[in-house]
Design a protein around this motif. Sequence first.
Motif, short mmCIF file in Angstrom:
data_model
loop_
_atom_site.label_atom_id
_atom_site.label_comp_id
_atom_site.label_asym_id
_atom_site.label_seq_id
_atom_site.Cartn_x
_atom_site.Cartn_y
_atom_site.Cartn_z
N UNK A 132 -3.52 3.16 4.77
CA UNK A 132 -4.65 3.18 3.83
C UNK A 132 -5.57 1.99 4.12
N UNK A 133 -6.87 2.22 3.98
CA UNK A 133 -7.81 1.10 4.08
C UNK A 133 -8.29 0.76 2.68
N UNK A 134 -7.99 -0.48 2.26
CA UNK A 134 -8.45 -0.92 0.94
C UNK A 134 -9.58 -1.91 1.12
N UNK A 135 -10.67 -1.68 0.44
CA UNK A 135 -11.78 -2.61 0.48
C UNK A 135 -11.71 -3.52 -0.74
N UNK A 136 -11.65 -4.82 -0.50
CA UNK A 136 -11.61 -5.78 -1.59
C UNK A 136 -12.99 -6.46 -1.60
N UNK A 137 -13.77 -6.16 -2.63
CA UNK A 137 -15.17 -6.58 -2.64
C UNK A 137 -15.44 -7.59 -3.75
#
Lengths: 321, 327
Positions: free
Chosen positions: B35-40
């Motif tokens: 999974x690719x998680x984007x932490x913004x």
Amino acid sequence: MIMADLLEVKNLTKYYPVEKGVFKQSVGTVKAIDGVDFSIAVKETLGLVGESGCGKTTCGRLIANLLPPTGGQVLFDDEDIYSLRGKHLTAFRKKVQVLFQDPFSSLDPRQSIYDIITEPIRIHRLHNKKDTRTKVEELLGLVGLPNDIVNGYPHQLSGGQRQRIGLARILSLNPRLIIADEPVSSLDISIQAQIINLFKDLQQKYDLSYLFISHDLGVVKHIAHRIAVMYRGKIMELADSEELFARPFHPYTKMLIQSIPSIRTRKNAVLAGLEKDELPVPVKGCAFYARCAKAEDRCREMVPILEPKGEKHFVCCWNPE
Amino acid sequence: MQNLLEIKDLNVEYYKGGQAIPAVRGVDLAVKPGEIIGLVGESGCGKSSIALSIMRLIPPKQGKIISGQILFAGRDIVKFSEDECRDYRGNKIGMVFQEAFSSLNPVFKVGDQIKEAIKLHNPDLGQEECRQRSIDALRLVNIPQPKERYGSYPHQLSGGMQQRAMLAMALACHPQLLIADEPTTALDVTIQSQILDLLVKFKSELTMSILMITHNLAIVSQIADTVAIMYAGQIVELASREKIFNNPLHPYTIGLLNSVPDIATRKERLVQITGQIPDPGNLPDGCPFDPRCPEALTACKDAGPLMVEIEEQHFVRCFKQINVTQG
């Protein structure tokens, strides 16, 4: 709405010699700016975009008369800026101001905010001490900062506040053209939007012109009336902002626009092509030749020139479509 | 599917002038395999502190993990000894940083730097085999002529090539999780899109999970499966990419999306979030976003809201949304 030309750049060039060995023998030249033409009207924002190293900052410095050119002319109010001397040069420096990218290194950490804002006023001897104080309050109001900030020092401020201080300092001279070199690149998104809006408000209020230098086409699209796309010291395409995004002709412009991620649409376009630093500098022909998917034989042999293609739309390509 | 990484109630503090400054405040986050998680979030929101906590790289004199668990494949990283950390770092979890040039050692060849990482985690491998594997790693990140590039020094490579070399180093030991902290921020857009394509390729071909830390919402919308929005040390909204971008619920997320100067639209005026992020040493009592929030309620002043699942797999930390769902 756009009025007469304030600034006109004519065939501007800047070459740097490449020196080798202990005797600094010149072995060639780097063409940082290679024959650039454009103009900026009163109350107009021209966006100058390109990748790092394309010459956009050098171009800004040349126009601010901070660097001597190798050739060409820059006319400001119909006067050649490189022939200005003495008080004419001082007057020019008042009218054209530069705002830099990094608000951390462009403010003197040892000066109080008050001293930073009033330094241009002192240098140009614009106001007496009492008037200066009122002027500072006015300037702070303009850029949306509280008055009590003046007693502080730059390290106490956030990036957005520093950029506002930079603007206040510039506005103290009532400039007509502001050369903004990546002014919002180091700011957070929510602050970036505030500063972009501030730029627009100030333009309306004071009929300011901007040369807005940025690598971010998204930012430029929202602030510029016209956009010039630069590659290896040359302007590849120049058009109205809307027009450039709606009908880009130059393969390089298309490549740039395709590369920018958008929050609206998800792309799966994989871009071919090498990185520019890995490529040899072409001796003749089009500067973009080696990266171009549509390159032909004549692109390798002959240098294209910036030619009109449609209304107020200029392209520097042999094979535009 | 079992989670590869599970962060539970993580709290991190830094020390400044004798005062403890909270940087991460009760963060829960799970990463599934592949999974690719984007932490913004904006600068100072604590996103990099989470990455450093996972790598156990917070400098002991500057700060520490106060409480919480970071479970990686079922084992708690927070409790690891320094030796165990070393075994994990680079081996099971790889990391790339924003500035590739300052992360590479200028006096060693890039290939040898990659080889060093392989040799460290695989002491049984011979020199020639390590060398071969680092050339394979260079090939994996699309560096042309990897055999020749093995002998290049960092300054001989362009910014994009340096970042590729960093990626090659992070991937050389086939980690299950890659932490990418603003990996493309210093790069030109054309190079950025190539690096992003690479990350997506790793995800699908190597079934690697990626924790992508960035301030750029557009990048996240291109590659992430799940997005977490951070504000003042907390995750304020967590959902799939589609939900975050099509149906954002937290006022901060909505504000952020509106203030992006996106190339797909043109507005006369960008919608801006007024004010600035709060001073982490002096956070408001209630919701940290309250002073900037256009929809703040009286309840927001008194206490911080908890994370609530508003709709399926869509978590928001906002009183207004809680009121809406409860009628």
